[in-house]
Design an enzyme around this catalytic site. Structure first.
Site, PDB file in Angstrom:
ATOM      1  N   ASP A  21       0.829  -1.222  -0.005  1.00 13.66           N
ATOM      2  CA  ASP A  21      -0.010  -0.087  -0.004  1.00 13.66           C
ATOM      3  C   ASP A  21       0.918   1.278   0.048  1.00 13.66           C
ATOM      4  O   ASP A  21       1.625   1.634   0.896  1.00 13.66           O
ATOM      5  CB  ASP A  21      -0.753   0.086   1.524  1.00 13.66           C
ATOM      6  CG  ASP A  21      -1.869   1.123   1.360  1.00 13.66           C
ATOM      7  OD1 ASP A  21      -1.974   2.087   0.057  1.00 13.66           O
ATOM      8  OD2 ASP A  21      -2.182   1.272   2.334  1.00 13.66           O
ATOM      9  N   ASN A  23      -0.282   4.659  -0.180  1.00 13.34           N
ATOM     10  CA  ASN A  23      -0.756   5.678   0.076  1.00 13.34           C
ATOM     11  C   ASN A  23      -1.688   5.781   1.532  1.00 13.34           C
ATOM     12  O   ASN A  23      -2.294   6.410   2.179  1.00 13.34           O
ATOM     13  CB  ASN A  23      -1.661   6.303  -0.764  1.00 13.34           C
ATOM     14  CG  ASN A  23      -2.775   5.518  -1.088  1.00 13.34           C
ATOM     15  OD1 ASN A  23      -2.972   4.529  -0.747  1.00 13.34           O
ATOM     16  ND2 ASN A  23      -3.987   6.017  -1.850  1.00 13.34           N
ATOM     17  N   ASP A  25      -3.991   3.736   2.686  1.00 11.51           N
ATOM     18  CA  ASP A  25      -5.448   4.054   2.866  1.00 11.51           C
ATOM     19  C   ASP A  25      -5.664   2.287   3.317  1.00 11.51           C
ATOM     20  O   ASP A  25      -7.039   2.108   3.275  1.00 11.51           O
ATOM     21  CB  ASP A  25      -6.351   4.093   1.703  1.00 11.51           C
ATOM     22  CG  ASP A  25      -6.079   3.384   0.436  1.00 11.51           C
ATOM     23  OD1 ASP A  25      -4.954   2.447   0.402  1.00 11.51           O
ATOM     24  OD2 ASP A  25      -6.607   3.409  -0.553  1.00 11.51           O
ATOM     25  N   ASP A  29      -1.647  -1.056  -3.751  1.00 13.61           N
ATOM     26  CA  ASP A  29      -2.016  -0.365  -4.955  1.00 13.61           C
ATOM     27  C   ASP A  29      -0.840  -0.508  -6.108  1.00 13.61           C
ATOM     28  O   ASP A  29       0.188  -1.147  -5.913  1.00 13.61           O
ATOM     29  CB  ASP A  29      -2.221   1.134  -4.552  1.00 13.61           C
ATOM     30  CG  ASP A  29      -1.329   1.489  -3.556  1.00 13.61           C
ATOM     31  OD1 ASP A  29      -0.069   1.472  -3.974  1.00 13.61           O
ATOM     32  OD2 ASP A  29      -1.858   2.078  -2.580  1.00 13.61           O
ATOM     33  N   ASP A  98      -4.612 -10.404 -15.737  1.00 20.49           N
ATOM     34  CA  ASP A  98      -6.058 -11.255 -15.554  1.00 20.49           C
ATOM     35  C   ASP A  98      -6.808 -10.946 -16.505  1.00 20.49           C
ATOM     36  O   ASP A  98      -7.305  -9.860 -16.643  1.00 20.49           O
ATOM     37  CB  ASP A  98      -6.358 -11.364 -13.984  1.00 20.49           C
ATOM     38  CG  ASP A  98      -6.829 -12.455 -13.450  1.00 20.49           C
ATOM     39  OD1 ASP A  98      -7.495 -13.342 -14.086  1.00 20.49           O
ATOM     40  OD2 ASP A  98      -6.187 -12.774 -12.466  1.00 20.49           O
ATOM     41  N   ASP A 199      -9.268 -16.195 -16.526  1.00 24.52           N
ATOM     42  CA  ASP A 199     -10.042 -16.583 -15.503  1.00 24.52           C
ATOM     43  C   ASP A 199     -11.119 -17.742 -15.969  1.00 24.52           C
ATOM     44  O   ASP A 199     -11.886 -17.283 -16.904  1.00 24.52           O
ATOM     45  CB  ASP A 199     -10.680 -15.299 -14.668  1.00 24.52           C
ATOM     46  CG  ASP A 199     -11.411 -15.906 -13.651  1.00 24.52           C
ATOM     47  OD1 ASP A 199     -10.469 -15.828 -12.555  1.00 24.52           O
ATOM     48  OD2 ASP A 199     -12.642 -15.775 -13.330  1.00 24.52           O
ATOM     49  N   GLU A 256      -7.271 -20.719 -16.655  1.00 23.57           N
ATOM     50  CA  GLU A 256      -7.389 -21.413 -15.470  1.00 23.57           C
ATOM     51  C   GLU A 256      -8.786 -22.238 -15.771  1.00 23.57           C
ATOM     52  O   GLU A 256      -9.904 -21.741 -16.403  1.00 23.57           O
ATOM     53  CB  GLU A 256      -7.946 -20.412 -14.251  1.00 23.57           C
ATOM     54  CG  GLU A 256      -8.447 -20.725 -12.925  1.00 23.57           C
ATOM     55  CD  GLU A 256      -9.552 -20.066 -12.104  1.00 23.57           C
ATOM     56  OE1 GLU A 256      -9.416 -20.201 -10.821  1.00 23.57           O
ATOM     57  OE2 GLU A 256     -10.325 -19.387 -12.781  1.00 23.57           O
ATOM     58  N   HIS A 329      -4.357 -17.002  -5.202  1.00 22.91           N
ATOM     59  CA  HIS A 329      -5.259 -16.159  -4.199  1.00 22.91           C
ATOM     60  C   HIS A 329      -6.560 -17.129  -3.911  1.00 22.91           C
ATOM     61  O   HIS A 329      -6.953 -16.567  -3.172  1.00 22.91           O
ATOM     62  CB  HIS A 329      -5.280 -14.963  -5.020  1.00 22.91           C
ATOM     63  CG  HIS A 329      -6.272 -15.132  -6.293  1.00 22.91           C
ATOM     64  ND1 HIS A 329      -5.650 -15.846  -7.239  1.00 22.91           N
ATOM     65  CD2 HIS A 329      -7.671 -15.253  -6.709  1.00 22.91           C
ATOM     66  CE1 HIS A 329      -6.656 -15.974  -8.314  1.00 22.91           C
ATOM     67  NE2 HIS A 329      -7.603 -15.329  -7.737  1.00 22.91           N
ATOM     68  N   ASP A 330      -6.601 -18.037  -4.537  1.00 26.11           N
ATOM     69  CA  ASP A 330      -7.936 -18.981  -4.158  1.00 26.11           C
ATOM     70  C   ASP A 330      -7.530 -20.059  -3.365  1.00 26.11           C
ATOM     71  O   ASP A 330      -8.492 -21.018  -3.000  1.00 26.11           O
ATOM     72  CB  ASP A 330      -8.390 -19.573  -5.478  1.00 26.11           C
ATOM     73  CG  ASP A 330      -8.949 -18.437  -6.400  1.00 26.11           C
ATOM     74  OD1 ASP A 330      -9.530 -17.590  -5.657  1.00 26.11           O
ATOM     75  OD2 ASP A 330      -8.992 -18.606  -7.527  1.00 26.11           O
TER      76      ASP A 330
HETATM   77  C1  GLC Z   1     -11.522 -17.666 -10.547  1.00 24.27           C
HETATM   78  C2  GLC Z   1     -10.678 -16.751  -9.783  1.00 24.27           C
HETATM   79  C3  GLC Z   1     -11.189 -16.492  -8.181  1.00 24.27           C
HETATM   80  C4  GLC Z   1     -12.670 -15.831  -8.459  1.00 24.27           C
HETATM   81  C5  GLC Z   1     -13.434 -16.767  -9.586  1.00 24.27           C
HETATM   82  C6  GLC Z   1     -14.514 -15.834 -10.178  1.00 24.27           C
HETATM   83  O1  GLC Z   1     -11.599 -19.054  -9.845  1.00 24.27           O
HETATM   84  O2  GLC Z   1      -9.385 -17.276  -9.423  1.00 24.27           O
HETATM   85  O3  GLC Z   1     -10.824 -15.711  -7.483  1.00 24.27           O
HETATM   86  O4  GLC Z   1     -13.207 -16.022  -7.506  1.00 24.27           O
HETATM   87  O5  GLC Z   1     -12.693 -17.069 -10.711  1.00 24.27           O
HETATM   88  O6  GLC Z   1     -13.983 -14.845 -10.982  1.00 24.27           O
HETATM   89 CA    CA Z   2      -3.554   2.019  -1.280  1.00 20.92          CA
END
Ligand code: GLC
Ligand code: CA
Length: 560
Positions: A21, A23, A25, A29, A98, A199, A256, A329-330
């Protein structure tokens, strides 16, 4: 097999909201990312995959896009993006964006128009259906719980959303939608980006007869996966996208693809298919899932994990290409899931897992913080969680009395997506140096022990170990292109394999347990003239490896 730069690259995934981050908040970013490029350069990665940075109401943290050609205001401006791209390129780092085009946000202009009336010109940009006798058009369950259909009063029809109701699915049957997507992809590529991570791209073609699925006992809705995963026109759509857009650029593409098999993966990634470079398969992420999916935790065996990973290695040997990942991230943090995140074994097991993955054939992906051995988090209360999948599942399971609160929270601690989304741990200052404000999600309390600053300074850290793995890949083409062969398939403690390219051979040995275990070199492999490339314990390099004892979570890679 053809040699290409994206086969030789290591990709680093950034989840911008949680990275840095600038700034204060409390939200990561673009300027924050730019300020940390030197750190990534030092690690040695080649490509950054940026999770979505487009304008979004953030129902699903940017995976619900309301404008594909604008930057999310919380993340900065288009100038900030251009600067990031330029600074990354200066350092020889590519940027992969993405691309979330199975669905948009319900706040996208297209959807606002689409839902306004049945004869709006954008009506067919989305999937609208009448109900069946006052019920939803099909009985499919949303990936984020509940029905995939949402009733809209304005036109008295339902729209499809495989994910949240704020993520309506785009109608890929409509050539105008496809054209819009190809245009926006071209616009970004012309700006100079280096590729796309797509995605849930294997969900864009739906079975047009929209059949009902089978409802399992105790459930309200059915798994409709077989009607929208790898659907009837998927390869046609991707080949069209390839012809219209991808083939015109020298880029990296990864799809994905939940539920994909190796046979389908060969169709997506085969060199003559003109679709994608590689896909993210999910099989190894499903070990330990019960019949009711990810929240239904069951015991699992190392042989299950090994046979899945080895199967992917062998099946894509001749044609097609693997992506290699433990974390994103999942998914939860791998050291907590397949390793051991106790003080005693966290570093050792994180290094073992890294070795096991990075010595395989395919393009490795590192998710932010994985290179530090960051761990899962256990927030005491559900109110501290932010992830829509987790929160919806809580409603479904706990409020709906299908699981006790304790049992559900145990599953969240093990598998929930927020495990990977706590802020990156930069240093031991307040909020791990991520922000001086209030972070949008709480920091993992272990940041004083686990942070980048301490690890960059310590040559024995997990960070330096990843750095070494990346360098090994750059200097040994056998790691990129060698054939894979699994050893000791039935062993429940050790994952061992060889990689062979012409007269070069690597032996990779990984102990996945906390116990001392016995290793015996197969008789066709030779102990003379071996060279130790990397290990996570001190090893006497001349020691015979014909028969020896591996220490807890020990790993070694030999050139033999
Ligand atoms: C993919 C992404 C996930 C998102 C889902 C819907 O699986 O990696 O984070 O929630 O698609 O877009
Ligand atoms: Ca920020």
């Amino acid at each position: 097999m053809e040699r290409t730069w994206w086969k030789e690259s290591v990709v680093y995934q950034i989840y911008p909201r949680s990275f840095m981050d600038s700034n204060n908040d409390g939200i990561g970013d673009l300027k924050g990312i730019t300020s940390k490029l030197d750190y990534l350069k030092e690690l040695g990665i080649d490509v950054i995959w940026l999770s979505p940075i487009y304008q979004s109401p953030n129902d699903d943290n940017g995976y619900d896009i309301s404008d594909y050609q604008a930057i999310m205001s919380e993340f900065g401006s288009m100038e900030d993006f251009d600067e990031l791209l330029e600074e990354a390129h200066k350092r020889g780092i590519k940027i992969m964006m993405d691309l979330v085009v199975n669905h948009s946000s319900d706040e996208h202009q297209w959807f606002l128009e689409s839902k306004s009336s049945k004869d709006n010109s954008k009506r067919d940009y989305y999937i609208w259906k009448k109900g069946q006798d006052g019920k939803e058009p099909t009985n499919w369950e949303s990936i984020f719980s509940g029905s995939v259909w949402e009733y809209d009063e304005t036109t008295e029809e339902y729209y499809l959303h495989l994910f949240s109701k704020k993520q309506p699915d785009l109608n890929w049957e409509n050539p105008k939608v496809r054209k819009e997507v190809y245009d926006l992809m071209t616009w970004w590529l012309d700006k100079g980006i280096d590729g796309f991570r797509m995605d849930v791209i294997n969900m864009i073609s739906k079975d047009q007869s929209y059949p009902d699925g089978e409802v399992l006992e105790g459930k309200k809705y059915a798994d409709g996966g077989s009607y929208f995963l790898n659907g009837p026109r998927i390869h046609e759509f991707l080949q069209e996208m390839n012809q219209e857009v991808l083939s015109k650029y020298d880029i990296i593409t990864v799809g994905e693809t939940p539920g994909v098999t190796t046979d389908e993966a060969k169709m997506y990634t085969g060199s003559k298919r003109n679709e994608l470079n590689m896909v993210f398969q999910f099989e190894h992420m499903t070990v330990g899932n019960g019949p009711d999916g990810k929240w239904d935790r069951q015991p699992w065996k190392l042989t299950e994990l090994k046979s899945i990973l080895s199967h992917w290695q062998v099946e894509l040997e001749e044609d097609g290409w693997n992506s290699l990942y433990w974390d994103n991230h999942d998914q939860p943090r791998v050291v907590s899931r397949f390793g051991n995140d106790s003080d005693e074994y966290r570093e050792i097991s994180a290094k073992m897992l890294a070795t096991c993955l990075h010595m395989m054939k395919g393009t490795p992906y590192i998710y932010q913080g994985e290179e530090l051995g960051m761990t899962n988090v256990e927030f005491p209360s559900i109110s501290q969680y932010k992830d829509i999948e987790t929160l919806n599942a809580y409603e479904d399971y706990v409020t709906g009395n299908r699981m006790s609160e304790d049992e559900f929270m145990e599953a969240v601690y093990y598998i929930g997506r927020d495990n990977a989304r706590t802020p990156f741990q930069w240093d031991e200052s307040e909020n791990a140096g991520f922000t001086k404000g209030t972070p949008w999600i709480e920091v993992n309390p272990n940041f004083k022990q686990i942070n980048a600053q301490a690890q960059v300074e310590d040559v024995n850290s997990v960070f330096h170990y990843y750095k070494k793995l990346i360098q090994l890949r750059k200097n040994n083409s056998v790691i990129v292109y060698g054939n894979f062969e699994e050893l000791m398939k039935d062993d429940e403690s050790i994952y061992a394999y060889t990689r062979t390219l012409n007269d070069e051979k690597l032996l990779v040995i990984c102990n996945f347990t906390q116990e001392q275990v016995d290793f015996k070199l197969p008789s066709d492999l030779n102990d003379t003239n071996k060279q130790l490339l990397i290990s996570n314990y001190d090893v006497n390099e001349n020691e015979s490896i014909e028969h020896f004892s591996l220490r807890p979570y020990e790993t070694r890679v030999y050139k033999i």
